[in-house]
Scaffold this motif. Structure first.
Motif, PDB file in Angstrom:
ATOM      1  N   PHE A  23      28.509  58.200  43.226  1.00  0.00           N
ATOM      2  CA  PHE A  23      29.173  57.177  44.028  1.00  0.00           C
ATOM      3  C   PHE A  23      28.313  56.622  45.144  1.00  0.00           C
ATOM      4  CE2 PHE A  23      33.515  56.749  42.714  1.00  0.00           C
ATOM      5  CZ  PHE A  23      33.599  57.740  41.758  1.00  0.00           C
ATOM      6  N   PRO A  24      28.433  55.299  45.372  1.00  0.00           N
ATOM      7  CA  PRO A  24      27.767  54.732  46.536  1.00  0.00           C
ATOM      8  C   PRO A  24      28.383  55.319  47.802  1.00  0.00           C
ATOM      9  CG  PRO A  24      28.981  53.056  45.285  1.00  0.00           C
ATOM     10  CD  PRO A  24      29.217  54.345  44.613  1.00  0.00           C
ATOM     11  N   PRO A  25      27.557  55.628  48.761  1.00  0.00           N
ATOM     12  CA  PRO A  25      28.073  56.288  49.974  1.00  0.00           C
ATOM     13  C   PRO A  25      29.120  55.442  50.700  1.00  0.00           C
ATOM     14  CG  PRO A  25      25.674  56.013  50.054  1.00  0.00           C
ATOM     15  CD  PRO A  25      26.122  55.407  48.788  1.00  0.00           C
ATOM     16  N   ALA A  26      29.028  54.135  50.538  1.00  0.00           N
ATOM     17  CA  ALA A  26      29.990  53.273  51.244  1.00  0.00           C
ATOM     18  C   ALA A  26      31.417  53.623  50.851  1.00  0.00           C
ATOM     19  CB  ALA A  26      29.705  51.805  50.926  1.00  0.00           C
ATOM     20  N   LEU A  27      31.581  54.053  49.600  1.00  0.00           N
ATOM     21  CA  LEU A  27      32.917  54.369  49.112  1.00  0.00           C
ATOM     22  C   LEU A  27      33.488  55.625  49.747  1.00  0.00           C
ATOM     23  CD1 LEU A  27      33.139  53.508  45.333  1.00  0.00           C
ATOM     24  CD2 LEU A  27      34.172  52.386  47.281  1.00  0.00           C
ATOM     25  N   ALA A  28      32.659  56.371  50.445  1.00  0.00           N
ATOM     26  CA  ALA A  28      33.155  57.584  51.089  1.00  0.00           C
ATOM     27  C   ALA A  28      33.694  57.292  52.478  1.00  0.00           C
ATOM     28  CB  ALA A  28      32.032  58.622  51.171  1.00  0.00           C
ATOM     29  N   GLU A  29      33.617  56.016  52.890  1.00  0.00           N
ATOM     30  CA  GLU A  29      34.102  55.672  54.228  1.00  0.00           C
ATOM     31  C   GLU A  29      35.629  55.585  54.223  1.00  0.00           C
ATOM     32  OE1 GLU A  29      32.476  55.361  56.929  1.00  0.00           O
ATOM     33  OE2 GLU A  29      30.394  55.404  56.199  1.00  0.00           O
ATOM     34  N   PRO A  30      36.275  56.480  54.948  1.00  0.00           N
ATOM     35  CA  PRO A  30      37.749  56.466  54.941  1.00  0.00           C
ATOM     36  C   PRO A  30      38.325  55.137  55.420  1.00  0.00           C
ATOM     37  CG  PRO A  30      36.919  58.451  55.980  1.00  0.00           C
ATOM     38  CD  PRO A  30      35.744  57.570  55.752  1.00  0.00           C
ATOM     39  N   TRP A  31      37.664  54.498  56.408  1.00  0.00           N
ATOM     40  CA  TRP A  31      38.242  53.242  56.931  1.00  0.00           C
ATOM     41  C   TRP A  31      38.253  52.153  55.884  1.00  0.00           C
ATOM     42  CZ3 TRP A  31      35.332  48.881  56.793  1.00  0.00           C
ATOM     43  CH2 TRP A  31      33.943  49.030  56.695  1.00  0.00           C
ATOM     44  N   LEU A  32      37.176  52.122  55.036  1.00  0.00           N
ATOM     45  CA  LEU A  32      37.112  51.105  53.994  1.00  0.00           C
ATOM     46  C   LEU A  32      38.207  51.346  52.959  1.00  0.00           C
ATOM     47  CD1 LEU A  32      35.533  48.758  52.549  1.00  0.00           C
ATOM     48  CD2 LEU A  32      34.421  50.563  51.238  1.00  0.00           C
ATOM     49  N   LEU A  33      38.332  52.614  52.576  1.00  0.00           N
ATOM     50  CA  LEU A  33      39.336  52.955  51.569  1.00  0.00           C
ATOM     51  C   LEU A  33      40.756  52.699  52.093  1.00  0.00           C
ATOM     52  CD1 LEU A  33      37.647  56.211  50.311  1.00  0.00           C
ATOM     53  CD2 LEU A  33      37.830  54.051  49.076  1.00  0.00           C
ATOM     54  N   THR A  34      40.955  53.019  53.372  1.00  0.00           N
ATOM     55  CA  THR A  34      42.269  52.771  53.969  1.00  0.00           C
ATOM     56  C   THR A  34      42.567  51.279  53.994  1.00  0.00           C
ATOM     57  OG1 THR A  34      41.965  54.723  55.329  1.00  0.00           O
ATOM     58  CG2 THR A  34      43.721  53.223  55.985  1.00  0.00           C
ATOM     59  N   LEU A  35      41.551  50.492  54.298  1.00  0.00           N
ATOM     60  CA  LEU A  35      41.697  49.042  54.312  1.00  0.00           C
ATOM     61  C   LEU A  35      42.084  48.519  52.927  1.00  0.00           C
ATOM     62  CD1 LEU A  35      41.165  47.517  56.956  1.00  0.00           C
ATOM     63  CD2 LEU A  35      39.102  46.586  55.893  1.00  0.00           C
ATOM     64  N   VAL A  36      41.402  49.066  51.906  1.00  0.00           N
ATOM     65  CA  VAL A  36      41.710  48.654  50.536  1.00  0.00           C
ATOM     66  C   VAL A  36      43.164  49.013  50.212  1.00  0.00           C
ATOM     67  CG1 VAL A  36      41.200  49.093  48.109  1.00  0.00           C
ATOM     68  CG2 VAL A  36      39.337  48.809  49.744  1.00  0.00           C
ATOM     69  N   MET A  37      43.576  50.189  50.650  1.00  0.00           N
ATOM     70  CA  MET A  37      44.940  50.644  50.404  1.00  0.00           C
ATOM     71  C   MET A  37      45.952  49.716  51.082  1.00  0.00           C
ATOM     72  SD  MET A  37      45.714  53.077  48.445  1.00  0.00           S
ATOM     73  CE  MET A  37      46.337  54.713  48.170  1.00  0.00           C
ATOM     74  N   LEU A  38      45.639  49.314  52.322  1.00  0.00           N
ATOM     75  CA  LEU A  38      46.533  48.393  53.026  1.00  0.00           C
ATOM     76  C   LEU A  38      46.601  47.059  52.287  1.00  0.00           C
ATOM     77  CD1 LEU A  38      45.638  49.131  56.777  1.00  0.00           C
ATOM     78  CD2 LEU A  38      47.641  49.884  55.469  1.00  0.00           C
ATOM     79  N   GLY A  39      45.454  46.670  51.705  1.00  0.00           N
ATOM     80  CA  GLY A  39      45.443  45.457  50.886  1.00  0.00           C
ATOM     81  C   GLY A  39      46.368  45.608  49.690  1.00  0.00           C
ATOM     82  N   TRP A  40      46.358  46.799  49.105  1.00  0.00           N
ATOM     83  CA  TRP A  40      47.227  47.063  47.959  1.00  0.00           C
ATOM     84  C   TRP A  40      48.710  47.080  48.355  1.00  0.00           C
ATOM     85  CZ3 TRP A  40      47.138  46.489  43.069  1.00  0.00           C
ATOM     86  CH2 TRP A  40      45.928  46.524  42.380  1.00  0.00           C
ATOM     87  N   ILE A  41      48.969  47.304  49.619  1.00  0.00           N
ATOM     88  CA  ILE A  41      50.361  47.253  50.099  1.00  0.00           C
ATOM     89  C   ILE A  41      50.759  45.799  50.369  1.00  0.00           C
ATOM     90  CG2 ILE A  41      51.879  47.855  52.024  1.00  0.00           C
ATOM     91  CD1 ILE A  41      50.231  50.493  52.227  1.00  0.00           C
ATOM     92  N   ALA A  42      49.856  45.059  51.001  1.00  0.00           N
ATOM     93  CA  ALA A  42      50.204  43.701  51.441  1.00  0.00           C
ATOM     94  C   ALA A  42      50.218  42.699  50.291  1.00  0.00           C
ATOM     95  CB  ALA A  42      49.231  43.245  52.531  1.00  0.00           C
ATOM     96  N   ALA A  43      49.224  42.803  49.388  1.00  0.00           N
ATOM     97  CA  ALA A  43      49.067  41.756  48.371  1.00  0.00           C
ATOM     98  C   ALA A  43      50.285  41.632  47.435  1.00  0.00           C
ATOM     99  CB  ALA A  43      47.786  41.980  47.586  1.00  0.00           C
ATOM    100  N   PRO A  44      50.743  42.722  46.821  1.00  0.00           N
ATOM    101  CA  PRO A  44      51.904  42.557  45.931  1.00  0.00           C
ATOM    102  C   PRO A  44      53.137  42.041  46.678  1.00  0.00           C
ATOM    103  CG  PRO A  44      50.853  44.680  45.540  1.00  0.00           C
ATOM    104  CD  PRO A  44      50.239  44.112  46.786  1.00  0.00           C
TER     105      PRO A  44
END
Lengths: 322, 271
Positions: free
Chosen positions: B240-261
């Motif tokens: 895995f690219p190290p960027a993917l280990a950043e909790p803030w990025l992953l949390t942001l993606v998760m929030l996107g998954w909440i908001a978009a639908p």
């Protein structure tokens, strides 16, 4: 998204101050098309403040769609509907909605709530104090069932609760879709008593009913819909006259003297004359009504009894909608 | 937007779930599963009893990744279509409430119920474990709970979206199950298949990023990359690219998954 502005509320206030024949509900060329189906096809209507307005028609005539358009549940494909001066579904309409009561056909409420909780829920949505809910339940005769879940309610009780819901916040406009479905005769009588009281308070009511005999005595005016259009509009009497349906005279004469009646009517344009058990039934066109009276008067006291039967709303309805 | 309208709808949805004991039942399921995993997770290896928090969380992650999406989808699939089918939607919409407020209220009420169950269920286990683990481990466990809540909210958002699109409840429930299959079972296999089919060449760089297209995978990465033991255990650290280990990025993606639908649902509902 709609936003609340006081403009529409003011409009309601202005409506109250206008002359009584001023329109609270106005439809201009209102249409709703579903593909090729023209459910509502260019309706023009104006309902005056304080008026009880009936909307009748066969299933599929478009009255339910028109009803839903007036409530902003279905946007018009063309034309416009304004309520209390605000365009339905427009920015000012939220404030108008607070002053609208709606009882849907076969109202569905939440089974898991009690009667009182149901009113509390809708009161909160309408921004109405919960304190008045108990009195409303009393008004529709449900005080004894206030703490029971709607699941246990009979059809008639649900309908009463739905009506109480529609009355939340002293609405100035009521939309009642088949309001007496499932009510017993006693409850129907009570319902119309409440309606009469509301009318006296200046509430505007739009009501649909399949039971034409029930509605004809209780509406100020009505519209008959068919194929998405208003086919006829007016008071029941005006519609009868427009339709020009014949009247029936029922004459009881001494000795059941059929020939005497026939001779008295002489050359008058009588559509039908027949002897029925003990009396003579005469069908005439409306314009001959007074002439028939005059002719029968020549029989003097040989006439024992006389009654005139106007065509019922049902006759009128079938005349327009067929 | 009027917050009071959103709160009224949300309050009703939440209390409905409390009253019909949905919240209690789901919380109990979480508690029982978490306790069983914590204490008997190593039974197959012949050991019984609590081992490490990281192994417990790793086991819980593989459970939660199946369970929470399913529970969230089943919770939300009839939010709108259910009202429509029962015939209560017209009356609701005749109230002074916008469609956006209605959707948001529904979502927040259901999300509150799911969050309450998740936190109560796993929180109870945390109390039981508290005496046996240190603060750092508790923080890990807390992170797992938060990510579980986010996972639930993301799938709940998908559920509310499909409840707007579906024509009836039956189709909505079918769609809910299909979504669950796709995100939880099929998605990873597709990625893996693509990788194997191309002999490990094509998309090797892109593939990890594609995992962000699946909230369940985001949840998995969020938990697994937080832990050294587990990362080594899974042998993933090098892929895995190290960027993917950043909790803030992953949390942001998760929030996107909440908001978009939810955004899509609201757009569609206003049509």
């Amino acid at each position: 998204m709609e936003s609340t502005t006081p403009a529409a509320a003011e409009a309601l206030g202005q409506a109250a101050a206008r002359p009584p024949r001023d329109a609270v509900i106005e439809a201009r060329g209102a249409a709703r098309h579903y593909g090729a189906v023209r459910a509502v096809d260019g309706v023009d209507l104006a309902v005056a403040r304080g008026e009880v307005f009936g909307l009748i028609g066969h299933n599929g005539a478009g009255k339910s769609t028109l009803f839903r358009m007036m409530l902003g549940l279905v946007p018009p494909s063309a034309g416009e509907i304004r309520i209390a001066g605000a365009a339905v579904g427009g920015r000012d309409f939220r404030a108008v909605r607070r002053r609208i009561g709606y009882l849907p056909e076969n109202v569905v409420l939440y089974d898991n709530l009690t009667g009182l909780e149901t009113l509390h829920f809708f009161a909160r949505l309408k921004g109405v104090p919960a304190a008045g809910c108990g009195a409303l339940l009393d008004r529709v005769g449900l005080t004894h069932a206030a703490a029971r879940r709607v699941r246990e309610y009979s059809k008639g009780m649900r309908q009463r609760l739905g009506f109480a819901q529609a009355l939340l916040g002293r609405p100035q406009i009521l939309f009642l879709d088949e309001p007496t479905t499932g009510l017993d005769p006693e409850a129907i009588r009570e319902f119309y008593l409440i309606l009469r009281g509301l009318r006296a308070e200046g509430v505007t009511v739009v009501i649909t009913s399949h039971i034409l005999a029930e509605i004809q005595e209780r509406v100020d005016r009505l519209a008959i819909m068919a194929a998405g259009r208003v086919q006829a509009l007016g008071t029941v009497q005006e519609l009868r006259e427009q339709m020009d349906l014949p009247l029936w005279f029922e004459v009881r004469v001494a000795d059941a003297d059929f020939a005497a009646v026939r001779d008295a009517l002489g050359s008058l344009p009588v559509a039908a004359i027949e002897a029925r058990d003990g009396h003579v039934a005469v069908q005439v066109r409306r314009e001959a009504k007074m002439a028939v009276f005059a002719a029968l008067a020549t029989l003097g006291d040989r006439v024992l009894d006389l009654s005139v039967r106007e065509p019922s709303l049902e006759d009128v309805f079938f005349g327009f909608s067929d | 937007m009027e917050i009071s309208q959103v709160a009224t709808i949300a309050g009703k949805e939440f209390w409905d779930r409390i009253r019909n004991r949905w919240v209690l039942a789901v919380a109990l399921v979480f508690t029982v599963f978490a306790l069983v995993i914590a204490y008997f997770g190593a039974a197959q290896q012949g050991a019984v009893g609590f081992r490490s928090i990281e192994l417990t969380i790793a086991s819980l992650v593989s459970l939660v990744i199946y369970l929470i999406p399913l529970i969230a989808l089943l919770l939300g699939f009839d939010a709108i279509v259910g009202e429509r089918e029962r015939g209560s939607l017209d009356l609701l919409l005749s109230m002074p409430i916008t469609r956006f407020e209605l959707i948001l209220g529904k979502y927040l009420g259901l999300a509150a119920a799911l969050t309450f169950s998740t936190v109560a269920g796993f929180g109870l286990v945390a109390l039981v474990l508290a005496r046996q683990i240190d603060l750092a481990a508790l923080v890990h466990y807390f992170g797992f709970m938060v990510s579980s809540v986010l996972l639930g909210m993301a799938f709940l958002s998908l559920a509310v979206m499909l409840s707007v699109f579906a024509a009836d409840r039956t189709r909505a429930s079918g769609l809910a199950i299909a979504l669950w299959f796709f995100f939880v079972l099929v998605f990873d296999l597709l990625l893996l298949g693509a990788l194997v089919f191309s002999g490990g060449q094509a998309g090797g760089e892109v593939l990890p990023w594609l995992l962000l297209l699946n909230p369940a995978d985001v949840f998995r990465i969020l938990n697994i990359f937080g832990m050294d033991d587990v990362r080594t255990l899974y042998g993933l650290a090098t892929v895995f690219p190290p960027a993917l280990a950043e909790p803030w990025l992953l949390t942001l993606v998760m929030l996107g998954w909440i908001a978009a639908p939810l955004g899509v649902a609201s757009w569609r509902f206003r049509k």
